[in-house]
Design an enzyme around this catalytic site. Structure first.
Site, mmCIF file in Angstrom:
data_model
loop_
_atom_site.group_PDB
_atom_site.id
_atom_site.type_symbol
_atom_site.label_atom_id
_atom_site.label_comp_id
_atom_site.label_asym_id
_atom_site.label_seq_id
_atom_site.Cartn_x
_atom_site.Cartn_y
_atom_site.Cartn_z
ATOM 1 N N ASP A 132 0.837 -1.195 0.000
ATOM 2 C CA ASP A 132 0.000 0.000 0.000
ATOM 3 C C ASP A 132 0.877 1.252 0.000
ATOM 4 O OD1 ASP A 132 -2.256 -1.536 0.220
ATOM 5 O OD2 ASP A 132 -2.634 -1.089 2.325
ATOM 6 N N GLN A 161 -0.144 6.867 -6.156
ATOM 7 C CA GLN A 161 -1.323 7.735 -5.974
ATOM 8 C C GLN A 161 -1.366 8.846 -7.027
ATOM 9 O OE1 GLN A 161 0.382 8.528 -2.240
ATOM 10 N NE2 GLN A 161 -1.156 7.415 -1.047
ATOM 11 N N ARG A 182 -0.324 -0.726 -8.701
ATOM 12 C CA ARG A 182 -1.742 -0.448 -8.469
ATOM 13 C C ARG A 182 -1.900 1.070 -8.428
ATOM 14 N NH1 ARG A 182 -3.161 -1.341 -2.740
ATOM 15 N NH2 ARG A 182 -3.418 -3.545 -3.223
ATOM 16 N N ALA A 187 -5.654 8.664 -0.702
ATOM 17 C CA ALA A 187 -6.660 8.776 0.354
ATOM 18 C C ALA A 187 -6.244 9.661 1.523
ATOM 19 C CB ALA A 187 -6.992 7.373 0.864
ATOM 20 N N HIS A 230 -13.284 3.332 -8.218
ATOM 21 C CA HIS A 230 -14.718 3.018 -8.357
ATOM 22 C C HIS A 230 -15.385 4.070 -9.221
ATOM 23 C CE1 HIS A 230 -13.138 2.139 -4.312
ATOM 24 N NE2 HIS A 230 -13.705 0.972 -4.503
HETATM 25 P P1 FDA Z 1 -13.841 8.786 -6.170
HETATM 26 O O1 FDA Z 1 -13.485 9.067 -4.743
HETATM 27 O O2 FDA Z 1 -13.947 9.924 -7.122
HETATM 28 O O3 FDA Z 1 -15.151 7.932 -6.181
HETATM 29 C C1 FDA Z 1 -15.827 7.572 -7.370
HETATM 30 C C2 FDA Z 1 -17.189 7.024 -6.980
HETATM 31 O O4 FDA Z 1 -17.000 5.789 -6.265
HETATM 32 C C3 FDA Z 1 -17.940 7.924 -5.995
HETATM 33 O O5 FDA Z 1 -18.717 8.870 -6.664
HETATM 34 C C4 FDA Z 1 -18.761 6.928 -5.234
HETATM 35 O O6 FDA Z 1 -19.907 6.571 -5.964
HETATM 36 C C5 FDA Z 1 -17.879 5.727 -5.140
HETATM 37 N N1 FDA Z 1 -17.076 5.717 -3.914
HETATM 38 C C6 FDA Z 1 -15.752 5.976 -3.800
HETATM 39 N N2 FDA Z 1 -15.348 5.848 -2.514
HETATM 40 C C7 FDA Z 1 -16.452 5.529 -1.821
HETATM 41 C C8 FDA Z 1 -16.682 5.263 -0.453
HETATM 42 N N3 FDA Z 1 -15.708 5.307 0.452
HETATM 43 N N4 FDA Z 1 -17.950 4.966 -0.081
HETATM 44 C C9 FDA Z 1 -18.949 4.889 -0.982
HETATM 45 N N5 FDA Z 1 -18.782 5.135 -2.297
HETATM 46 C C10 FDA Z 1 -17.559 5.451 -2.717
HETATM 47 N N6 FDA Z 1 -5.328 4.903 -1.251
HETATM 48 C C11 FDA Z 1 -4.084 5.205 -0.816
HETATM 49 O O7 FDA Z 1 -3.782 6.371 -0.590
HETATM 50 N N7 FDA Z 1 -3.166 4.196 -0.644
HETATM 51 C C12 FDA Z 1 -3.450 2.902 -0.931
HETATM 52 O O8 FDA Z 1 -2.585 2.019 -0.766
HETATM 53 C C13 FDA Z 1 -4.743 2.582 -1.422
HETATM 54 N N8 FDA Z 1 -5.081 1.304 -1.746
HETATM 55 C C14 FDA Z 1 -6.260 1.067 -2.409
HETATM 56 C C15 FDA Z 1 -6.517 -0.197 -2.929
HETATM 57 C C16 FDA Z 1 -7.656 -0.399 -3.695
HETATM 58 C C17 FDA Z 1 -7.895 -1.777 -4.290
HETATM 59 C C18 FDA Z 1 -8.583 0.658 -3.921
HETATM 60 C C19 FDA Z 1 -9.810 0.453 -4.742
HETATM 61 C C20 FDA Z 1 -8.355 1.883 -3.342
HETATM 62 C C21 FDA Z 1 -7.207 2.115 -2.574
HETATM 63 N N9 FDA Z 1 -6.948 3.365 -2.033
HETATM 64 C C22 FDA Z 1 -5.679 3.628 -1.560
HETATM 65 C C23 FDA Z 1 -8.022 4.378 -1.912
HETATM 66 C C24 FDA Z 1 -8.009 5.362 -3.082
HETATM 67 O O9 FDA Z 1 -6.906 6.231 -2.981
HETATM 68 C C25 FDA Z 1 -9.291 6.226 -3.074
HETATM 69 O O10 FDA Z 1 -9.341 6.970 -1.896
HETATM 70 C C26 FDA Z 1 -10.574 5.427 -3.194
HETATM 71 O O11 FDA Z 1 -10.442 4.367 -4.103
HETATM 72 C C27 FDA Z 1 -11.721 6.340 -3.681
HETATM 73 O O12 FDA Z 1 -11.410 6.904 -4.900
HETATM 74 P P2 FDA Z 1 -12.097 6.506 -6.314
HETATM 75 O O13 FDA Z 1 -11.001 6.264 -7.265
HETATM 76 O O14 FDA Z 1 -13.021 5.371 -6.136
HETATM 77 O O15 FDA Z 1 -12.800 7.797 -6.813
#
Ligand code: FDA
Length: 310
Positions: A132, A161, A182, A187, A230
């Protein structure tokens, strides 16, 4: 950066809040939306059920910023046990670790030793260890640990990231290793000097990084991309690119978090796309849970409804 996101990410680092929130039944109830349970058995059960739907998984034992060598060694032993159980149960399941769980905060050599122990066991069992990415203070050190491990085994991957301005250069510098990367948006709470603040800029950078990585396949044999998002719009854009450029399906997989965008997960599987879901488990869920809340303001309403008993 949104005010709510900022407040939640600040809260994620508060020991005072953590100690109080973790005891509240309504908080525990709302956490269950994002994790099937606190124990390894809960995670393995969920992995089995996802596998029956054609979805691979990644297990991560929650915890970060450990301060004692004995704790880091215990985490390492735990993950060795997890790798063994995955093998014994025939699951298509990887593991994902935070290096501050393996000792990165206080002993880089110990962290590397723990990481190599896991990577070598994963390799022997035909598995892979994802690393991670944590807050920006850790990026340089995490990349260094990854590079050293990658020189010894291909069975290790690294998270990068897209919100960080440095990531384009980091990604480029990793290409000669034929890396498993990945890509996620990121986050943590980062200053605008080092991270894109606007969602549109993060999304744009994600698309650019993903497509340039996939395009570099001649220069980077063996490179593999986990597309960790997502975001339906972003996914559509990347899907179009993959089809247009005829990127072989073996070069990538989609990765999502347990309990998030389940319908989208089903759509991807229905369309025959490779998908893995990351399942978190463990007792130390508070900072991780706050980061999930920060990702989507509607989640805060969800907790508030729970608070009111709805
Ligand atoms: P975005 O936040 O724009 O979300 C897109 C859509 O997805 C939203 O509109 C909503 O519908 C849905 N969604 C997203 N998050 C949601 C939530 N919490 N609850 C409900 N709906 C939600 N980060 C990091 O800094 N270090 C890491 O090692 C990892 N590892 C990691 C592994 C994997 C497999 C994933 C999928 C994610 C991570 N992350 C991470 C987290 C990543 O940085 C990010 O914060 C989340 O994936 C949310 O971002 P999205 O890309 O989904 O887009």
């Amino acid at each position: 950066m949104g005010l709510i996101r900022n407040v939640l990410l600040l809260g994620s680092q508060s020991v005072w809040l953590r100690e109080r929130a973790m005891r509240r039944p309504f908080v525990r109830r709302s956490v269950s939306r994002f994790m099937p349970g606190e124990h390894l058995e809960d995670a393995l059960r969920a992995a089995k059920s996802l596998q029956a739907q054609g979805i691979g998984t990644i297990l991560t034992h929650l915890g970060e910023n450990l301060v004692e060598a004995s704790e880091a060694e215990e985490v390492t032993r735990h993950y060795l046990e997890v790798l063994g159980q995955i093998r014994a149960s025939g699951l298509d399941t990887r593991i994902s670790v935070k290096l501050t769980q393996l000792g990165l905060d206080f002993d880089a050599a110990l962290c590397q030793k723990n990481l190599l122990t896991l990577v070598q066991r994963a390799e022997a069992l035909g598995n892979l260890v994802w690393i991670d990415m944590e807050g920006s203070d850790y990026v340089g050190r995490t990349l260094e640990q990854y590079r050293n491990a990658r020189l010894r085994s291909a069975q290790v991957g690294i998270c990068l990231q897209a919100y960080l301005r440095r990531t384009a250069a980091d990604l480029e510098s990793l290409l000669p290793l034929g890396p498993s990367v990945r890509l996620v948006k990121g986050a943590y709470r980062e200053p605008a000097t080092i991270a894109f603040a606007r969602k549109a800029d993060v999304d744009h950078n994600f698309y650019t990084l993903a497509t340039s990585f996939l395009s570099a396949r001649e220069r980077s044999p063996g490179a593999f991309l986990g597309i960790g998002t997502h975001d339906p719009r972003l996914l559509r854009g990347i899907e179009d690119f993959v089809a247009r450029e005829q990127i072989p399906p073996t070069r990538l997989e989609y990765e999502m978090l347990y309990g998030i965008q389940r319908r989208l997960q089903q759509e991807l599987i229905g369309a025959g796309r490779p998908l893995r879901v990351l399942i978190s488990y463990g007792e130390f869920w508070f900072p991780w849970y706050m980061r999930r809340l920060a990702e989507r303001p509607a989640n805060v309403l969800f907790v508030a409804r729970n608070l009111l008993g709805g």
